[in-house]
Write a protein that holds these residues in place. Sequence first.
Motif, PDB file in Angstrom:
ATOM      1  N   ILE A 136       0.833  -1.202   0.000  1.00 35.69           N
ATOM      2  CA  ILE A 136       0.000   0.000   0.000  1.00 35.69           C
ATOM      3  C   ILE A 136       0.870   1.256   0.000  1.00 35.69           C
ATOM      4  N   ARG A 137       1.959   1.237   0.773  1.00 39.51           N
ATOM      5  CA  ARG A 137       2.844   2.403   0.819  1.00 39.51           C
ATOM      6  C   ARG A 137       3.452   2.691  -0.549  1.00 39.51           C
TER       7      ARG A 137
ATOM      8  N   ARG B  84       2.214   1.866  -3.400  1.00 44.02           N
ATOM      9  CA  ARG B  84       1.147   2.287  -4.305  1.00 44.02           C
ATOM     10  C   ARG B  84       0.888   3.786  -4.156  1.00 44.02           C
ATOM     11  N   TRP B  85       0.846   4.248  -2.897  1.00 44.29           N
ATOM     12  CA  TRP B  85       0.642   5.676  -2.683  1.00 44.29           C
ATOM     13  C   TRP B  85       1.833   6.491  -3.205  1.00 44.29           C
ATOM     14  N   ASP B  86       3.031   5.959  -3.064  1.00 46.10           N
ATOM     15  CA  ASP B  86       4.215   6.647  -3.606  1.00 46.10           C
ATOM     16  C   ASP B  86       4.083   6.795  -5.119  1.00 46.10           C
TER      17      ASP B  86
ATOM     18  N   ILE C 287       1.310   6.895  -6.874  1.00 41.23           N
ATOM     19  CA  ILE C 287       0.251   7.863  -7.190  1.00 41.23           C
ATOM     20  C   ILE C 287       0.771   9.292  -7.025  1.00 41.23           C
ATOM     21  N   GLU C 288       1.539   9.535  -5.952  1.00 38.90           N
ATOM     22  CA  GLU C 288       2.104  10.863  -5.743  1.00 38.90           C
ATOM     23  C   GLU C 288       3.085  11.223  -6.857  1.00 38.90           C
TER      24      GLU C 288
END
Length: 306
Positions: A269-270, A272-274, A276-277
Amino acid sequence: MLSNQELLKLLLPEFLVEHFDILKAETHDAELHLYFEEKSSIPHEFKERQLESKGFLPEIMIDDYPLRGKIVKLHVKRRRWTDKSSGEILQRDWQLVAKGTRMTKDLAGFLKKLADTKALPLKVIAEFFGIKGKTFQRQYKNKLSEYHSWEQKRHAEDWIIYPENLSSSLSLDEVALSDGELYTVLTSKTTRGRKGSIVAIIKGTRSDFVITHLLKISRKLRMKVNEITLDMAGSMKCIAQRCFPGATQVIDRFHVQKLATEALQEIRIRHRWDAIEMENTVTQGLGEEKTQVQKYLKTVIHANSF
């Protein structure tokens, strides 16, 4: 070669064949009705007394094992004996019917074994052998199960212990039997979930309460335990250490796998957010090239989602 009487003893209760005459047999749909009348010979237990037959007691109907796919109903008439000297009314010692039922002892014992060892509803077991489901449920609860004479009945709601099921390898865990109702369960691993697996079931997970009852098992038996499998809860570790000091504690592999899976999910999840950012940062200020960059980054994000 078997005689007719020996053959009958293989098909019908031996007690009936020896002491009763078969009067007739009738079939009604899927049922076989056999009618018996007690012989006029004086019962062995009264051989020292002067008896005479004075008619019969009311007929009773008993369930027995099915024969050739037909439900068997035994209609039995027992003699009423009178002592000539005292006038006392007597009858033959009755050993055919299981106490609290209208079944032969053989059939009742067989159905009880099925109910005790098979994960099947009582109604299903009974109706397969031509017995009314609700009737058998009542008979099993009140008599056959021997529940009312169970020595642990008084405290069974809070704890039950079977020291005889203790083995060298145990498993200790908490189980939720219903919403908010936790029990600590100690089982033997050598039986692999079959009969004799349960060593103890104790209400709640408080270590002091569980320890108090597990210590009811003799120290000699508890010291024979070489290995105990448990989860990573501190209370379980305390229980194992206090009650089975000579056992090696082994963490349940399923709990280890669960922790590893949860940690891996957090990392995924971490990342994935990286991603997206990074997409938002790269596409800022782009015109026509923005769509192509977004497609590429979505491909990268999708590839890292598995």
